[in-house]
Design an enzyme around this catalytic site. Structure first.
Site, PDB file in Angstrom:
ATOM      1  N   TRP A 371       0.652  -1.064  -0.321  1.00 55.04           N
ATOM      2  CA  TRP A 371       0.087  -0.176   0.468  1.00 55.04           C
ATOM      3  C   TRP A 371       0.749   0.809   0.387  1.00 55.04           C
ATOM      4  O   TRP A 371       0.568   2.685  -0.347  1.00 55.04           O
ATOM      5  CB  TRP A 371      -1.130  -0.356   0.435  1.00 55.04           C
ATOM      6  CG  TRP A 371      -0.168   0.346   2.383  1.00 55.04           C
ATOM      7  CD1 TRP A 371       1.025   0.409   2.399  1.00 55.04           C
ATOM      8  CD2 TRP A 371      -0.443   1.698   3.731  1.00 55.04           C
ATOM      9  NE1 TRP A 371       0.955   0.228   4.291  1.00 55.04           N
ATOM     10  CE2 TRP A 371       0.519   1.244   4.788  1.00 55.04           C
ATOM     11  CE3 TRP A 371      -1.275   2.076   3.149  1.00 55.04           C
ATOM     12  CZ2 TRP A 371       0.282   1.573   5.411  1.00 55.04           C
ATOM     13  CZ3 TRP A 371      -1.567   2.511   4.625  1.00 55.04           C
ATOM     14  CH2 TRP A 371      -0.853   3.094   5.251  1.00 55.04           C
ATOM     15  N   ASP A 372       2.339   1.030   0.463  1.00 55.83           N
ATOM     16  CA  ASP A 372       3.012   2.113   0.143  1.00 55.83           C
ATOM     17  C   ASP A 372       2.882   2.925  -1.031  1.00 55.83           C
ATOM     18  O   ASP A 372       2.898   4.177  -1.091  1.00 55.83           O
ATOM     19  CB  ASP A 372       4.508   1.697   0.599  1.00 55.83           C
ATOM     20  CG  ASP A 372       4.818   1.118   1.596  1.00 55.83           C
ATOM     21  OD1 ASP A 372       3.800  -0.275   1.710  1.00 55.83           O
ATOM     22  OD2 ASP A 372       5.628   0.817   2.239  1.00 55.83           O
ATOM     23  N   GLU A 501       0.375  -2.454  12.537  1.00 62.59           N
ATOM     24  CA  GLU A 501       0.503  -4.501  13.014  1.00 62.59           C
ATOM     25  C   GLU A 501       0.353  -4.546  13.549  1.00 62.59           C
ATOM     26  O   GLU A 501       0.899  -5.521  14.033  1.00 62.59           O
ATOM     27  CB  GLU A 501       1.592  -5.091  11.561  1.00 62.59           C
ATOM     28  CG  GLU A 501       1.375  -3.858  10.483  1.00 62.59           C
ATOM     29  CD  GLU A 501       2.011  -4.132   9.288  1.00 62.59           C
ATOM     30  OE1 GLU A 501       3.692  -4.386   9.360  1.00 62.59           O
ATOM     31  OE2 GLU A 501       2.188  -4.726   8.291  1.00 62.59           O
ATOM     32  N   LYS A 614       1.702   0.562  17.096  1.00 58.97           N
ATOM     33  CA  LYS A 614       3.440   0.027  16.250  1.00 58.97           C
ATOM     34  C   LYS A 614       3.315   1.504  15.180  1.00 58.97           C
ATOM     35  O   LYS A 614       4.503   2.343  15.748  1.00 58.97           O
ATOM     36  CB  LYS A 614       3.336  -0.240  14.509  1.00 58.97           C
ATOM     37  CG  LYS A 614       4.461  -0.963  13.988  1.00 58.97           C
ATOM     38  CD  LYS A 614       4.421  -1.587  13.212  1.00 58.97           C
ATOM     39  CE  LYS A 614       5.914  -2.092  12.895  1.00 58.97           C
ATOM     40  NZ  LYS A 614       5.843  -3.082  11.779  1.00 58.97           N
ATOM     41  N   GLN A 615       1.995   2.277  14.701  1.00 56.29           N
ATOM     42  CA  GLN A 615       2.189   2.964  13.736  1.00 56.29           C
ATOM     43  C   GLN A 615       1.016   4.264  13.589  1.00 56.29           C
ATOM     44  O   GLN A 615       0.449   3.961  14.563  1.00 56.29           O
ATOM     45  CB  GLN A 615       2.942   2.649  12.100  1.00 56.29           C
ATOM     46  CG  GLN A 615       1.925   1.647  11.893  1.00 56.29           C
ATOM     47  CD  GLN A 615       2.436   0.657  10.502  1.00 56.29           C
ATOM     48  OE1 GLN A 615       3.001  -0.388  11.444  1.00 56.29           O
ATOM     49  NE2 GLN A 615       1.864   1.384   9.683  1.00 56.29           N
TER      50      GLN A 615
END
Length: 786
Positions: A371-372, A501, A614-615
């Site tokens: 998806w980046d 994640e 995580k993000q």
């Protein structure tokens, strides 16, 4: 992430310079000096081709989209688990060029050298190296090299060697080699996967050495794909070549030249290298195709290819270059320019391939597309080089059949479900909680499709490709969830994984639900667009996809009834239904050396039971669709996620910085941007050896333009909300909107908007007093005070 590292390279805005060779930093520098053109890529290894071990270096040459497959081993496989891997394959090396004087072969590991430097010239797209070698017999030879991967000839790269005897004349020996005995360093670059490719995976079909021309053709063992490569040598003076010996084995070819060089007189050796694969669908045999490309490159010559490279890069930087005046400007601009250079050179341009998360700089993530591309890289290209954005989206369109097959495997009778990680369009993620469960990939791709259309107005793309993507992804969202009685009849989506994640297989991930709703909204709008502008296309899609406009009734109901988790006490949107129930995270329990690598040190269940992230996850949604929320709502959520986010992903800090700008947290925004801008250049994560962090690199551009510039595109309206950091005197950038190029210059007192080229456009400026529309004509500058 170590953000306190001193700069690794001297601070130069347009140059990244290595001033001494160190085996300790070699592996990392191979990524730094990697070159590509979106089709072929080559790591920044030395021409001398040292026999590094797995921890100190890796030769790497790649064709975008060319992969090997092996059987995936599972302890327990689920229905629908991918059975074949896909890995970007490391290909034969043709760069190797060795120099010998009086029986001594040049080596940076052993030879006495002076005046060493290697430089990546970001403006020009070139790498140059210069070193003076003093042999044991006292002879001094100046060795200069130039390398480029051509934007003029997509199959070709050039390596020029200039030899100048400084205190002698006479014999110098040079050898040029082709080495097909190569393999991927999977155990080093992808240590958590338990499958190949291990060992050499190309079987030679042809290997020829014609002296100055070497050719190879090979076929992969698993994927049964064929590729070819070759090199051709040209000399500045054929008279100086007094002897040559050509030899070969089953996997190598070597040509040795004896040169007679004059004192202080430069001797030039140009090596033209080419790669191709069966995926190019050439009409002639691959080896013949390579021979033709080498001849074409040699006829053009290095000088013309260098000139074209400079012109091509100049056109890019004319659009992409960003100017900062103020504190830390040189350091930040160098990091930013380095990032944009790698993003630009790494993107596929032919519609047949995408952009790996590591581009073509290394083997990390097995060369997979994630998806980046859609969420980080494509937005940059949409505003800077929209033709590249279209090519990347075209590749997604070309893999729709595979996405439809994946949807059937996942139990959806209609629609398409794009893979989480892939090269050939099929799912390659072996751990479904962090792979197939990330359904948001559908909405991410659809977001990029919608953004591309809004910014470019490309109706041809939308009618012939984009509409089908939007419709097919929407159909999966209409099937994956249900109207839940326990949530008052709201539409709920269960057992998915959002961008974060560390929280997997959750119910009603906020980001997923919001993006799914907007995916459905965009699909409704595109169907209405087709009704008005291309009814024949809508009819064709209806027949081919067995699609009915009656499906829109369900889509509209889902849009109205989409469920979002909400915590009444804190008045925020938790990441999912169970997030607030989880155990608060205690960082003190985790040793410092394990904090950035939780999955490598703790069982997933230990991680998943804690309330931490995580993000950027929900925060990413507040960035992409800030028009759906008030500033106060975003602020409350931002404050909450600041408490629970660990930023263990390189994709995170740039997004938090953008949202910090939106809510007026300017100092935090500045710090987040600074952390992102040099993340790769200074190797904050200590894993740059495996390849660039492409998403963060593109994210730094978004942090500047969408963050400090406050630029947004919603419902066909381009708006700005400038937020110049107090550390800077000015910030200048350019974006392409429709057919016009707009220059935006933020200063302390106000903002200047100028249409550099193109037609008049209307933009919107968001100020404390409200929103104001501005009509910009070509050549006209409009100034608005803060």
């Amino acid at each position: 992430m170590n953000k306190d590292k001193a700069p690794i390279y001297p601070l130069e805005k347009w140059v990244v310079r290595e001033e001494n060779f160190s085996l300790e930093t070699n592996y990392r520098n191979e990524t730094t000096f990697a070159l590509s053109n979106g089709y072929i890529g080559s790591r920044g290894t030395m021409e001398e081709a040292y026999p590094f071990d797995m921890d100190t270096g890796m030769e790497g040459n790649f064709i975008n989209g060319f992969y090997e497959s092996t059987d995936i081993r599972y302890g327990e496989a689920n229905f629908g688990s991918p059975l074949k891997s896909q890995t970007l394959l490391n290909l034969p090396n043709l760069k190797e060029t060795r120099i010998t004087v009086d029986g001594e072969t040049f080596s940076l590991l052993e030879s006495q050298t002076s005046h060493y430097h290697r430089s990546l010239y970001l403006k020009e797209g070139l790498v140059r190296r210069s070193v003076i070698w003093k042999t044991k017999s006292g002879k001094e030879l100046k060795i200069e090299s130039l390398r480029l991967v051509s934007f003029k000839l997509k199959h070709c790269m050039v390596q020029q060697l200039v030899l100048t005897p400084l205190n002698f004349q006479g014999k110098v020996e040079v050898s040029s080699s082709l080495n097909a005995d190569v393999e991927n360093q999977t155990r080093k670059t992808n240590p958590i996967v338990d499958y190949g490719p291990f060992g050499r995976r190309l079987e030679p079909v042809l290997l020829e050495n014609h002296g100055q021309v070497q050719l190879y053709e090979g076929r992969t063992i698993g994927s049964n794909l064929t590729m070819a490569c070759g090199s051709r040598i040209e000399f500045s003076s054929q008279e100086a070549v007094v002897a040559l010996i050509a030899s070969k084995t089953a996997l190598t070819a070597k040509t040795e030249y004896e040169l007679k060089l004059n004192h202080q007189e430069p001797f030039v050796m140009d090596k033209f290298i080419a790669y191709c694969s069966c995926l190019d669908e050439p009409t002639v045999p691959l080896s013949e195709f390579i021979g033709n490309k080498l001849e074409e490159a040699a006829e053009l010559g290095t000088e013309k290819l260098v000139a074209f490279q400079k012109d091509y890069m100049a056109d890019f930087w004319n659009r992409a270059a960003i100017d900062i005046q103020g504190k830390d400007a040189d350091s930040l601009i160098q990091g930013l320019n380095f990032n944009l250079f790698h993003i630009f050179q790494g993107a596929g341009r032919d519609g047949k391939c995408g952009m790996p998360a590591k581009a073509l700089t290394g083997e990390g993530y097995e060369g997979h597309y994630f998806w980046d591309t859609e969420m980080y890289m494509i937005p940059f290209f949409i505003y800077i080089q929209p033709e590249i954005a279209r090519s990347l989206l075209t590749w997604r369109f070309n893999t729709l059949e595979q996405a439809r097959s994946r949807a059937r495997i996942m139990g959806h009778p209609v629609g398409a479900l794009f893979p989480w990680r892939t090269i050939n369009g099929h799912e390659a993620s072996t751990y479904y909680p962090l792979g197939s469960a990330q359904y948001h990939i559908n909405a991410d791709i659809s977001y990029a499709v919608s953004l591309y259309y809004q910014v470019t107005g490309d109706e041809d793309f939308m009618c012939n490709m984009g509409a089908e993507i939007l419709i097919e992804t929407a159909r999966v969202w209409a099937d994956v969830g249900s109207f839940s009685e326990t949530r008052g009849g709201k539409y709920c989506i269960c057992s998915v994984t959002g961008p974060d994640e560390y929280n997997v297989l959750v119910d009603n991930n906020f980001y997923t639900n919001l993006m799914a709703r907007e995916n459905l909204r965009d699909a409704v709008e595109v169907v209405q667009l087709l009704k008005k502008t291309a009814p024949e296309k809508l009819t064709e899609l209806s027949h081919r996809l067995d699609f009915s406009v009656k499906e829109l009734d369900l889509w509209q109901e889902i849009i109205q009834k989409m469920y979002f988790p909400y915590d009444e006490q804190r008045k925020i949107h938790p990441m999912d239904d169970g997030f607030m129930q989880r155990k608060p995270w205690d960082e003190n329990r985790i040793p410092p050396e394990k904090r950035s690598w939780l999955y490598e040190n703790y069982h997933p269940l230990f991680i998943m039971r804690h309330r931490m992230s995580k993000q950027a996850d929900a925060i990413l949604a507040f960035y992409l669709h800030n028009e759906c929320f008030t500033e106060e709502e975003i602020r409350r959520n931002y404050d909450f996620y600041q408490e629970v986010t660990l930023h263990h992903s390189s994709l995170s800090t740039c997004i938090f910085g953008i949202v910090a700008c939106d809510i007026g947290y300017h100092e935090e925004a500045y710090q987040y941007f600074a952390d992102s801008a040099r993340m790769d250049l200074d190797d904050y994560h200590n894993n740059f050896y495996a390849g660039i962090h492409g998403a963060n690199m593109a994210g730094t551009w978004q942090a500047l333009v969408n963050g400090f510039g406050g630029m947004r595109m919603h419902h066909g309206r381009l708006s700005f909300k400038p937020n110049l950091p107090k550390h800077w005197d000015s910030l200048t950038f350019r974006v392409k909107y429709l057919e016009s190029v707009i220059q935006v210059r933020l200063e302390r007192t106000g903002t200047y908007f100028t249409v550099i080229e193109g037609n008049p456009v209307t933009i919107y400026l968001k100020k404390k007093t409200g929103e104001k529309s501005l009509l910009l004509s070509q050549g006209e500058t409009v100034y608005e005070e803060v």
